[in-house]
Scaffold this motif. Structure first.
Motif, short mmCIF file in Angstrom:
data_model
loop_
_atom_site.label_atom_id
_atom_site.label_comp_id
_atom_site.label_asym_id
_atom_site.label_seq_id
_atom_site.Cartn_x
_atom_site.Cartn_y
_atom_site.Cartn_z
N GLY A 1 43.56 41.30 53.76
CA GLY A 1 42.33 40.91 54.43
C GLY A 1 41.17 40.70 53.49
N ASP A 2 41.03 41.56 52.48
CA ASP A 2 39.93 41.44 51.52
C ASP A 2 40.03 40.13 50.74
N LEU A 3 41.25 39.75 50.37
CA LEU A 3 41.44 38.50 49.63
C LEU A 3 41.07 37.30 50.49
N LEU A 4 41.53 37.30 51.74
CA LEU A 4 41.22 36.17 52.62
C LEU A 4 39.73 36.07 52.89
N THR A 5 39.07 37.21 53.02
CA THR A 5 37.61 37.19 53.20
C THR A 5 36.91 36.63 51.97
N ALA A 6 37.38 37.04 50.79
CA ALA A 6 36.79 36.53 49.55
C ALA A 6 37.03 35.03 49.41
N ILE A 7 38.21 34.57 49.81
CA ILE A 7 38.50 33.13 49.75
C ILE A 7 37.59 32.36 50.70
N GLY A 8 37.38 32.90 51.90
CA GLY A 8 36.50 32.22 52.85
C GLY A 8 35.07 32.10 52.32
N SER A 9 34.57 33.20 51.76
CA SER A 9 33.21 33.17 51.21
C SER A 9 33.11 32.21 50.03
N ALA A 10 34.11 32.24 49.15
CA ALA A 10 34.09 31.34 47.99
C ALA A 10 34.23 29.88 48.42
N ALA A 11 35.01 29.63 49.47
CA ALA A 11 35.16 28.26 49.96
C ALA A 11 33.84 27.72 50.49
N VAL B 1 47.09 34.39 43.27
CA VAL B 1 46.86 33.04 42.74
C VAL B 1 47.47 31.99 43.66
N THR B 2 48.67 32.25 44.17
CA THR B 2 49.30 31.31 45.11
C THR B 2 48.44 31.11 46.34
N THR B 3 47.90 32.19 46.87
CA THR B 3 47.06 32.08 48.07
C THR B 3 45.80 31.28 47.78
N VAL B 4 45.18 31.56 46.64
CA VAL B 4 43.95 30.84 46.29
C VAL B 4 44.25 29.35 46.06
N LEU B 5 45.36 29.05 45.38
CA LEU B 5 45.72 27.65 45.16
C LEU B 5 45.97 26.93 46.47
N ALA B 6 46.64 27.60 47.40
CA ALA B 6 46.87 26.99 48.72
C ALA B 6 45.55 26.71 49.42
N ALA B 7 44.60 27.64 49.29
CA ALA B 7 43.28 27.44 49.90
C ALA B 7 42.56 26.25 49.26
N ILE B 8 42.69 26.11 47.94
CA ILE B 8 42.04 24.98 47.25
C ILE B 8 42.62 23.65 47.73
N VAL B 9 43.94 23.58 47.84
CA VAL B 9 44.58 22.34 48.31
C VAL B 9 44.15 22.01 49.73
N LEU C 1 41.44 22.96 51.23
CA LEU C 1 40.02 22.60 51.22
C LEU C 1 39.82 21.16 50.77
N THR C 2 40.51 20.76 49.72
CA THR C 2 40.37 19.38 49.24
C THR C 2 40.91 18.39 50.26
N LEU C 3 42.01 18.73 50.93
CA LEU C 3 42.54 17.84 51.96
C LEU C 3 41.57 17.72 53.13
#
Length: 534
Positions: free
Chosen positions: A330-340, A508-516, A518-520
């Motif tokens: 959960g902490d990672l997903l929250t951080a990804i959302g904020s960074a996105a 890293v895999t989760t963050v990369l998936a989020a980046i892809v 987001l770009t899509l």
């Protein structure tokens, strides 16, 4: 009785208004998120250092030892660019046949699936590929080549496929009817007809590869970018500006050479128009490119055995095993959302700044026949400034802006905006050159001042092209935000860099998936906006 034809009523396209107002709301939200309305953003204590940086522009380093280092770094950058672009063209040529709508025919599900797979390497910035490959190959020259070739190859495959779909299909269908496979039919029935467009885009990719090679140098791959980073870290501003000028000169050569080739490709026929002419410039460009690729291979001393060595295989297996399954804490997903959110805000501010600046400078930067010496000199000066802006990678601009701005989203956003201004300024100026000049000439003849003639005779016609170019550039900017984040300027790149440094491959895999994703998402929104604004 004669019927009177009434003019059709003006129709206010609600979709355009909705997209326009929505864009302004998103821009306001982004500026608020960057802290522009909630507190101080300036750092007065850094003004003196910024002044030293600016003053050094007039006295770049020119001692023999540093120039020798700079020349060697330039050769490394050119070698990475040449081999990366060559690999991209090879991968793009092979991939184009696989993702072309023509070769798939009516099998739309398969075509959609292949295009979806292609979006993954295309959605990650070259710097991200560089960081990932370093952990598999170490500090090997293959890192720079593959980091450029893989994402550029995916982009090239998509563009090549679109070019193949535009050419006449007579030869392709005749080969299919004679029993040839779809791949063979595309190779002999479609590729020759699209050769001009393919060649033109290949040289454009070489121009882009030069800038990407510089960016990879910033993360340790060597070349001009690496030398620029070293000089910046030691606050040797004279050396920084010498590297910047070398970058600008390299970009000028790439731009001029690529534009000359594309201009020749656009008009490849002989004087009577009866048959294709053998253009010496194109022949020299083609042979020169092959020679450059061969020299680059020798200069970097690439060894194919590195890609299949036991160490590479073991390290790749380790990374893949550690990267799956992806982390879902959960902490990672929250951080990804904020960074996105930070990433989107950075990209929106960057494109707003770049678009406004490009429109303001386009009138001066555009080349117009019959202008006086003062106007010609001003245009040349603006075009050189735009060249410098796009020659320097965004992370360097971010580091410079951190002298005068407090850390946060804003320095990264403005750094991307400055870089994008260099690109958009050139494109908008070229679009301005294509606008019908008669309204402007009529206004000037009626006594309007130059500024008024441009505002009412040129700017309205630029609205559509400028918005389209800005939206296209937004798609690129969302990827570049990851780049500035990798070097600490905010956004999702900071999160990715931290997880890679900690060797937390599942995260890293989760963050990369989020980046892809987001770009899509940004690509989809941009495409819908362009459709509504047409």
């Amino acid at each position: 009785m004669t019927a009177v034809l009434a003019a059709p009523p003006l129709h206010r396209d609600r979709r355009r208004w909705a997209w326009g107002l929505g864009g302004l709301v998103v821009l306001g939200w982004s500026l608020a998120g960057a802290g522009l309305f909630s507190g101080p953003v300036l750092n007065p204590s850094g003004l003196r250092q910024f002044g030293r940086f600016a003053a050094a522009a007039l006295s770049p380093a020119h001692d023999a030892e540093f120039l020798r280092v700079l020349a060697e770094a330039t050769l490394v950058t050119v070698a990475y660019a040449a081999l990366g672009a060559a690999l991209a063209v090879v991968l793009g040529s092979l991939g184009a046949v696989a993702v072309s709508r023509t070769t798939w025919g009516r099998r739309r599900a398969g075509w959609t699936a292949v295009r979806g797979v292609l979006a993954v390497p295309r959605g990650l910035h070259e710097a991200v590929w560089g960081l990932l490959l370093v952990n598999v190959l170490g500090l090997d020259p293959w890192v720079g080549v593959l980091a450029i070739g893989i994402p550029y190859g995916a982009v090239t495959a998509k563009v090549f496929a679109d070019l193949l779909d535009e050419v006449p299909r007579g030869g392709y269908e005749a080969l299919l009817a004679s029993g040839a496979g779809r791949g063979t039919a595309a190779l002999y029935g479609l590729l020759p007809q699209a050769a001009g467009g393919l060649l033109s885009y290949s040289f454009y990719r070489l121009e882009c590869a030069v800038r990407s090679a510089v960016v990879l140098g910033l993360i340790g791959a060597g070349g001009l970018g690496y030398q620029l980073a070293l000089s910046f870290a030691s606050l040797r501003w004279e050396q920084v500006w010498a590297a910047v000028y070398a970058l600008a000169a390299l970009c000028v050569l790439a731009d001029v050479g690529g534009r000359a080739v594309r201009r020749r490709v656009a008009e490849p026929r002989s004087a009577d128009g009866s048959r294709p002419a053998r253009d010496r410039v194109l022949v020299v460009a083609g042979l020169g490119s092959l020679a450059l690729v061969a020299w680059s291979w020798w200069f970097l001393a690439l060894s194919p055995a590195t890609l299949t060595s036991a160490r590479t295989v073991d390290q790749l297996s380790y990374v893949l095993d550690a990267a799956w399954p992806p982390a879902t804490e959960g902490d990672l997903l929250t951080a990804i959302g904020s960074a996105a959110v930070d990433t989107v805000q950075m990209s929106v501010i960057a494109i707003a700044v770049a678009t406004a600046g490009a429109v303001l400078l386009s009138g001066v930067a555009a080349r117009r026949p019959g202008t006086g010496p003062a106007r010609w000199a001003a245009g040349l000066a603006v075009r050189l400034i735009l060249l410098l802006l796009r020659a320097v990678p965004p992370p360097v601009w971010a580091l410079v802006l951190l002298f005068v701005l407090l850390p946060g989203v804003l320095p990264g956003a403005l750094a991307l905006g400055v870089y994008a201004l260099g690109v958009l300024g050139r494109l908008v100026a070229e679009a301005s050159e294509e606008v019908d000049g008669r309204p402007r000439a009529a206004l000037r003849a009626s006594g309007a001042p130059p500024l008024g003639a441009w505002l009412y005779g040129v700017l309205p016609a630029l609205g559509g092209p400028v918005l389209a170019l800005a939206l296209y550039r937004w798609e690129v900017a969302i990827r570049d935000t990851v780049l500035v984040g990798l070097l600490g300027a905010g956004g999702i790149g900071v999160l990715l860099s931290g997880r890679i440094a900690a060797f937390d491959w599942a995260a890293v895999t989760t963050v990369l998936a989020a980046i892809v994703l987001l770009t899509l998402a940004v690509d989809l929104v941009s495409e819908r906006a362009r459709a509504a604004l047409r």
